[in-house]
Motif scaffolding. Structure first.
Motif, mmCIF file in Angstrom:
data_model
loop_
_atom_site.group_PDB
_atom_site.id
_atom_site.type_symbol
_atom_site.label_atom_id
_atom_site.label_comp_id
_atom_site.label_asym_id
_atom_site.label_seq_id
_atom_site.Cartn_x
_atom_site.Cartn_y
_atom_site.Cartn_z
ATOM 1 N N CYS A 295 -27.420 7.638 -14.511
ATOM 2 C CA CYS A 295 -26.930 7.489 -13.134
ATOM 3 C C CYS A 295 -27.977 7.982 -12.146
ATOM 4 O O CYS A 295 -28.534 9.071 -12.294
ATOM 5 C CB CYS A 295 -25.628 8.274 -12.973
ATOM 6 S SG CYS A 295 -25.059 8.349 -11.271
ATOM 7 N N THR A 296 -28.224 7.160 -11.134
ATOM 8 C CA THR A 296 -29.245 7.517 -10.140
ATOM 9 C C THR A 296 -28.619 8.063 -8.858
ATOM 10 O O THR A 296 -29.312 8.242 -7.859
ATOM 11 C CB THR A 296 -30.079 6.270 -9.794
ATOM 12 O OG1 THR A 296 -29.169 5.271 -9.322
ATOM 13 C CG2 THR A 296 -30.869 5.760 -10.973
ATOM 14 N N GLN A 297 -27.293 8.251 -8.888
ATOM 15 C CA GLN A 297 -26.569 8.703 -7.683
ATOM 16 C C GLN A 297 -26.819 7.762 -6.490
ATOM 17 O O GLN A 297 -26.953 8.203 -5.350
ATOM 18 C CB GLN A 297 -26.915 10.149 -7.285
ATOM 19 C CG GLN A 297 -26.319 11.192 -8.197
ATOM 20 C CD GLN A 297 -27.159 11.456 -9.425
ATOM 21 O OE1 GLN A 297 -28.354 11.691 -9.310
ATOM 22 N NE2 GLN A 297 -26.555 11.396 -10.598
ATOM 23 N N CYS A 298 -26.878 6.483 -6.788
ATOM 24 C CA CYS A 298 -27.165 5.519 -5.713
ATOM 25 C C CYS A 298 -26.003 5.376 -4.738
ATOM 26 O O CYS A 298 -26.186 4.935 -3.610
ATOM 27 C CB CYS A 298 -27.522 4.163 -6.308
ATOM 28 S SG CYS A 298 -26.111 3.338 -7.087
ATOM 29 N N GLY A 299 -24.778 5.698 -5.186
ATOM 30 C CA GLY A 299 -23.617 5.650 -4.286
ATOM 31 C C GLY A 299 -22.943 4.291 -4.200
ATOM 32 O O GLY A 299 -21.934 4.132 -3.505
ATOM 33 N N ASN A 300 -23.478 3.285 -4.897
ATOM 34 C CA ASN A 300 -22.856 1.955 -4.851
ATOM 35 C C ASN A 300 -21.384 2.016 -5.268
ATOM 36 O O ASN A 300 -20.528 1.357 -4.683
ATOM 37 C CB ASN A 300 -23.562 0.987 -5.809
ATOM 38 C CG ASN A 300 -24.877 0.512 -5.258
ATOM 39 O OD1 ASN A 300 -25.301 0.953 -4.202
ATOM 40 N ND2 ASN A 300 -25.533 -0.388 -5.988
ATOM 41 N N CYS A 301 -21.119 2.796 -6.320
ATOM 42 C CA CYS A 301 -19.744 2.862 -6.843
ATOM 43 C C CYS A 301 -18.802 3.444 -5.791
ATOM 44 O O CYS A 301 -17.690 2.945 -5.600
ATOM 45 C CB CYS A 301 -19.696 3.686 -8.131
ATOM 46 S SG CYS A 301 -20.524 5.277 -7.992
ATOM 47 N N GLY B 245 -21.048 9.358 -8.414
ATOM 48 C CA GLY B 245 -22.428 9.769 -8.647
ATOM 49 C C GLY B 245 -22.546 11.288 -8.744
ATOM 50 O O GLY B 245 -23.193 11.836 -9.645
ATOM 51 N N CYS C 165 -22.448 -1.209 -10.300
ATOM 52 C CA CYS C 165 -23.369 -0.179 -10.805
ATOM 53 C C CYS C 165 -24.653 -0.834 -11.323
ATOM 54 O O CYS C 165 -24.622 -1.626 -12.271
ATOM 55 C CB CYS C 165 -22.704 0.626 -11.914
ATOM 56 S SG CYS C 165 -23.850 1.821 -12.650
ATOM 57 N N PRO C 166 -25.804 -0.515 -10.732
ATOM 58 C CA PRO C 166 -27.056 -1.157 -11.168
ATOM 59 C C PRO C 166 -27.470 -0.716 -12.578
ATOM 60 O O PRO C 166 -28.295 -1.360 -13.207
ATOM 61 C CB PRO C 166 -28.075 -0.696 -10.118
ATOM 62 C CG PRO C 166 -27.498 0.519 -9.497
ATOM 63 C CD PRO C 166 -26.020 0.422 -9.620
ATOM 64 N N ILE D 184 -17.996 3.127 -16.192
ATOM 65 C CA ILE D 184 -17.489 4.319 -15.484
ATOM 66 C C ILE D 184 -16.083 4.711 -15.961
ATOM 67 O O ILE D 184 -15.765 5.899 -16.092
ATOM 68 C CB ILE D 184 -17.559 4.078 -13.954
ATOM 69 C CG1 ILE D 184 -19.039 3.939 -13.553
ATOM 70 C CG2 ILE D 184 -16.892 5.206 -13.178
ATOM 71 C CD1 ILE D 184 -19.274 3.445 -12.149
HETATM 72 S S1 SF4 Z 1 -23.221 2.912 -9.051
HETATM 73 FE FE1 SF4 Z 1 -22.406 4.971 -9.296
HETATM 74 S S2 SF4 Z 1 -22.453 5.354 -11.504
HETATM 75 FE FE2 SF4 Z 1 -23.799 3.595 -11.113
HETATM 76 S S3 SF4 Z 1 -25.832 4.505 -10.824
HETATM 77 FE FE3 SF4 Z 1 -24.955 4.318 -8.790
HETATM 78 S S4 SF4 Z 1 -23.950 6.326 -8.424
HETATM 79 FE FE4 SF4 Z 1 -24.363 6.172 -10.641
#
Ligand code: SF4
Ligand code: SF4
Ligand code: SF4
Length: 798
Positions: free
Chosen positions: A405-411, A422, A453-454, A459
Motif C-alpha cells: 500500500c502506497t497510502q495513495c488515498g484512492n480507496c 491507507g 486500488c492501483p 481490501i
Molecule cells: S487505494 Fe488504498 S489500499 Fe490501495 S494503495 Fe491506495 S491507499 Fe493503499
C-alpha cells in the motif's frame, strides 16, 4: 336468458343432446362494512390528498444531475431554468427520476408477491382459492392495507391475487406517465410516486400474508424464539448452505430436505438479508449470518459450501467472488440468473454432479428441486475440506499487501464511508492491526475501494484478516420475525397512542448502509424502548440490532419483550413484513376509533397524520426499495427519517413551521379552521448522525390531537433527548406548547421562565399559567381533520 325458480320443481327428465353451461358463479360479497369512497383508486383518485401533503411538506430537491439523457433528443441541459427538448424543467425531471426510483422499488416487492403466489400453487399443489387467509383467532382485521386500498377483505389467497392484479395495473399506468411527453408537473410526479409507494405497501402485505398462510409462518404471536445471528454462529463442522435474497420458498425446500432426511446434525442452513428472516420463520434451526452489509464479507470469508440466491439485494458480481473460492452458486429466480446454465428441467442429481465438477453454478427455477441439489452439494464439499475456519489470506500475504500500500488515498476517495484504509494499512505494516480491525464493522462491504486500488490489494480480505477474531466470535441474537400486530394488542395501546401517553411508535426498517456500523441500530432501539415507545423493526436493521450487546452482554431482543406495546422491541420479519407497520396504524383507526377502513384511504391517512404518533427510520437506506417504502409510509401520514446515505435520493419533504397557511386544519367540533402547531413537522427528512436522528424522531411523534398529558410526555422526551445527544435545548420546543399543562412537570418553572425571557410569552406567575404566547390554546374536544368532506359529512364509522 335468466331462469328464476319460485315455487315448484324443475324436472330434467329424458334429456338428450342438451348441454347446460354455468358461467362464473358470482358469490354475493358479505357486507362486512360499507364501501368507502375510494375502492381501488387510480392515479388521480387520491391526488387532492397528495397535494395537501405536498403543500404542507414541500418537496425539497437537490438533484445530483441537472442533465437529462433519458431519450435520444438529449442529452438536455436543464440548468438555470432551461427546459429539455421535450419541454420538461429540472423540478419535473427530478420528480420524474424520484418516481422511477420508487417504481423500481415497488415492482421489486410486487414482483416478489406475484412470484410468491405462483410458487405457493406449485409447492403446495393447491389452488389459491383453497388456501384461507387465516391469521389465527386474535387477528380478525386481516390485511388492513388490502381493505383500505381495494375494499376487499380477503378470505382466500385468490382474493389477494385480485388485489395484486390491481397493483400491477397501477404500476403500469404510472410507468406510462414517466415516458417522454407525458407528465410535466413535479407535483403530479410526486403524487404518482405517492401512488406507487401505496402500491408498494399493498404488494408487501400481499406477499407476506400469502407466505404466512401458505407456509404457516408465525401469525403475530409474541415471545418468539431467539435466533442466532452473526458471522460466528455458523457451525463449520457441518456442511453449510448459505441462502441470500428475499424470496424464501427455495430455502423452505432446503429446510424440508434437511428435516425430511434427518440431516439437522449434518447440515447448517444460514442466510443473509431478508431470506434469512423468512427462513427462520419457517425453520427455527436456521441461522442468520447477517444483513446486506455482511454479504461480501461472508462470501469472501469462505463461510459457505454452497450459496443459493433468489432475488433482490444480491451482488451483481457474486460469481466473480465465488469463483475465486470455488463456491458453487445456485440461482433460483428468473430475476437473477447470472448467465448460468438452466438445470430446472434436469434431474437434480445431474445438477449436483455438474456443480461438484468445479463449475461456477447453475440455475434451478423449481423450488421443489433446490433442496436436494443444495444440500447434497454442500455435504459433498464438506467432506473435501477441513473443519478449520481460517482467513483466506496467509500471514505472509497479509503483510505483503500491507507493505504494498502506497497510502495513495484512492480507496478513501471511493469509499462511501470515507474509511481511511491507507492509514490503517500503514499501521498494520508496523504491526498494529487494530485500525483495520475497527473499520470492519463500519465497512459496508461495497468493494468500491478494491476497484480503484492501483496495487490491487484485496481490501475486504485484509479487513477480514485483521478482524478475524471478531468475525469468528460475532454471535448475537435476534427475535424471530413475528408477523402482523394482533387486534388485542391494538385494543390495549390504541388509547395511549392516540392520547399520546405512549409517546410514539418507532418503526426501524431497511438496509444496513449505516454511517457508523451496527451499534447505531442497537442505540436507537434501546433508547426508544427504554422510554416506553413502541419499537417495531424489520429487515436488515432488525438483524443488525441483534449483533450489538450492552455491558451485561444482552442484545435489545433479550432486554425487551416483542409485544406491540410501550417498552417493547418487536421484530416483525423481512422487508415485506413492513406492511404490518402500516397495518398497525390503520388498525388503530379501525379498532380504537371505530373508523371504517374499507376503501377509505384519505380519511384514515388524515386520522393517522393527526392522531397516531409514529415515525419511521430508514437509517441505512440503500436500494430503490427504501425509496418506495418511505414514500408509501409518507402517503399514509407517517414521517420518515433517513440517514445520510438516504439523502442521496436528493428529495426531502420539509414543513415550514412558521408558514401559518400550511398548518390550518378544520376542527370538526366547531367547524372552524385552527392554526395548529407544526406536528408532525416534516414528512421525509435526512439526519447526518444518529445523535441528530434520535431527538428528531421524538419530535416527529408530536400530533395535534395529543392530550396535555401526552404532549407533556412527548416534550419531556424531545427535550431530554436533545440535551442527551446534542447537548442543547432544542430551539423549537416552544412551538409545541399549547398550555402550561403541556410542560413536563419536573421542569415547569424553568421552562416557563425560558418562554417568558427568550420567546416573550406572558406568564401569570401567581398561578404559573401561560396568558399569551402559544400558537393555539388547548381544548380537550379538539377534533382535527384536513378533509373538507369529513367536516361536511362526518367521519365514516362502523
Ligand atoms: S487505494 Fe488504498 S489500499 Fe490501495 S494503495 Fe491506495 S491507499 Fe493503499
Ligand atoms: S426526456 Fe426530455 S429532457 Fe430528457 S433527454 Fe429526452 S428531450 Fe431531453
Ligand atoms: S468495501 Fe468497505 S472500505 Fe471498501 S469502499 Fe466499501 S465501505 Fe469502504
Amino acid at each position: 336468458m335468466v331462469l328464476e325458480l319460485g315455487k315448484g320443481a324443475l324436472v330434467l327428465d329424458d334429456m338428450k343432446n342438451v348441454s347446460i353451461r354455468i358461467g362464473e358463479v358470482v358469490e354475493e360479497e358479505e357486507e362486512w362494512a360499507p364501501m368507502g369512497p375510494t375502492p381501488m383508486p387510480s392515479i388521480a383518485t387520491l391526488r387532492d390528498w397528495d397535494f395537501f401533503l405536498l403543500r404542507r411538506y414541500k418537496p425539497f430537491y437537490a438533484p445530483y444531475c441537472d442533465m437529462c439523457c433519458l431519450c435520444t433528443m438529449g442529452k438536455c441541459d436543464l440548468t438555470g431554468n432551461k427546459r429539455g427538448a421535450c419541454g420538461i424543467d429540472l423540478a419535473a425531471q427530478t420528480g420524474r427520476i424520484v418516481t422511477i426510483a420508487v417504481a423500481m422499488g415497488t415492482t421489486c416487492h410486487t414482483g416478489h408477491a406475484r412470484h410468491m403466489l405462483h410458487d405457493i400453487e406449485h409447492v403446495t399443489g393447491k389452488k389459491l382459492s383453497e388456501i384461507p387467509v387465516d391469521l389465527g383467532p386474535e387477528i380478525a382485521e386481516v390485511a388492513p392495507l388490502t381493505q383500505l386500498i381495494t375494499g376487499i377483505k380477503p378470505k382466500t389467497l385468490e382474493d389477494l391475487r385480485k388485489a395484486l392484479e390491481y397493483v400491477e395495473e397501477q404500476i403500469t399506468q404510472v410507468m406510462d406517465a414517466v415516458h417522454t411527453g407525458q407528465e410535466g408537473s413535479y407535483l403530479d410526479f410526486e403524487s404518482k410516486a405517492f401512488h406507487l409507494g401505496m402500491m408498494d405497501a399493498l404488494g408487501k402485505e400481499i406477499a407476506d400474508i400469502a407466505q404466512i398462510c401458505a407456509f404457516n409462518l408465525p401469525k403475530g404471536e409474541s415471545n418468539q424464539p431467539l435466533i442466532e445471528v452473526g458471522m460466528g454462529v455458523i457451525d463449520r463442522s457441518k456442511a453449510v448452505v448459505l441462502v441470500i435474497g428475499h424470496h424464501a420458498p427455495p430455502a423452505f425446500n432446503i429446510a424440508d430436505y434437511i428435516e425430511g432426511n434427518g440431516l439437522e446434525n449434518e447440515v447448517e442452513l444460514a442466510g443473509i438479508c431478508c431470506t434469512a428472516h423468512d427462513t427462520t420463520r419457517y425453520y427455527e434451526k436456521a441461522k442468520i449470518v447477517g444483513s446486506l452489509g455482511r454479504q461480501l464479507k461472508a462470501i469472501r470469508a469462505g463461510i459457505a459450501d454452497v450459496i443459493v440466491i433468489d432475488e433482490q439485494c444480491i451482488r451483481a458480481d457474486i460469481l466473480y467472488h465465488t469463483r475465486k473460492l470455488g463456491i458453487p452458486v445456485i440461482c433460483t429466480n428468473e430475476k437473477a440468473m447470472h448467465g448460468l446454465p438452466d438445470f430446472t428441467k434436469k434431474d437434480p442429481k445431474e445438477a449436483v454432479k455438474y456443480l461438484l465438477a468445479g463449475n461456477a453454478g447453475c440455475v434451478i427455477l423449481d423450488p421443489l428441486k433446490v433442496g436436494e441439489v443444495a444440500v447434497e452439494v454442500a455435504r459433498a464439499r464438506r467432506k473435501q475440506r477441513s473443519e478449520d475456519f481460517k482467513p483466506v489470506l496467509s500471514e505472509e500475504e497479509f503483510m505483503n499487501y500491507a507493505k504494498a500500500c502506497t497510502q495513495c488515498g484512492n480507496c478513501t476517495m471511493a469509499c462511501p464511508q470515507g474509511i481511511r484504509i491507507g492509514e490503517a494499512m500503514e499501521a498494520a505494516e508496523k504491526g498494529d492491526r487494530s485500525k483495520l480491525e475497527e473499520k470492519w464493522d463500519i465497512c459496508i462491504a461495497c468493494g468500491r475501494c478494491e476497484q480503484v486500488c492501483p496495487r490491487n490489494i484485496p481490501i475486504i480480505d485484509m479487513l477480514n484478516f485483521a478482524a478475524w477474531n471478531r468475525l469468528i466470535n460475532e454471535k448475537g441474537k435476534v427475535r424471530r420475525g413475528r408477523g402482523p400486530v394482533r387486534d388485542s394488542e391494538i385494543r390495549n395501546v390504541g388509547a395511549p397512542i392516540v392520547l399520546g401517553t405512549i409517546p410514539g411508535i418507532i418503526a426501524i426498517v431497511g438496509c444496513s448502509n449505516y454511517p457508523n456500523g451496527t451499534k447505531d441500530a442497537y442505540t436507537v432501539m434501546n433508547e426508544f424502548a427504554s422510554r416506553n415507545f413502541i419499537v417495531v423493526t424489520t429487515g436488515c436493521m432488525a438483524m443488525d440490532a441483534g449483533l450489538y450487546k450492552d455491558e451485561e452482554g444482552l442484545t435489545v431482543y433479550e432486554k425487551y419483550p416483542d409485544n406491540f406495546d410501550g417498552g417493547c422491541v418487536a421484530n416483525l420479519g423481512s422487508c415485506v413484513a413492513n406492511a404490518h407497520i402500516h397495518g398497525a396504524a390503520i388498525k388503530v383507526a379501525r379498532i380504537f376509533a371505530k373508523r371504517n377502513i374499507r376503501a377509505n384511504f384519505e380519511e384514515i391517512a388524515d386520522y393517522i397524520l393527526n392522531r397516531v404518533g409514529a415515525c419511521g427510520l430508514a437509517w441505512g437506506a440503500y436500494s430503490q426499495k427504501a425509496a418506495s417504502i418511505a414514500t408509501g409510509v409518507n402517503r399514509l401520514g407517517i414521517p420518515v427519517v433517513v440517514g445520510p446515505h438516504g439523502s442521496k435520493y436528493r428529495r426531502a419533504f420539509l414543513g415550514r413551521p412558521y408558514n401559518d397557511e400550511d398548518w390550518m386544519v378544520w376542527d370538526v367540533r366547531t367547524g372552524e379552521k385552527v392554526r395548529i402547531e407544526p406536528a408532525p413537522q416534516d414528512l421525509l427528512v435526512a439526519a447526518e448522525t444518529i445523535e441528530e436522528a434520535i431527538p428528531l424522531m421524538a419530535k416527529l411523534c408530536f400530533r395535534p390531537n395529543d392530550t396535555t398529558q401526552g404532549r407533556s410526555v412527548k416534550l419531556t422526551h424531545y427535550i431530554d433527548l436533545s440535551l442527551k445527544y446534542l447537548n442543547r435545548m432544542p430551539d423549537d420546543w416552544h412551538l409545541f406548547v399549547r398550555t402550561e399543562a403541556d410542560l413536563p412537570l419536573a421542569k415547569k418553572e424553568e421552562l416557563l421562565k425560558i418562554l417568558e425571557d427568550k420567546y416573550g410569552w406572558k406568564i401569570d406567575w401567581s398561578k404559573k399559567k401561560i396568558i399569551e404566547g402559544p400558537i393555539r390554546s388547548y381544548h380537550a374536544g379538539f377534533n382535527p381533520t384536513n378533509l373538507e368532506r369529513c367536516l361536511r359529512d362526518g367521519f365514516m364509522t362502523v
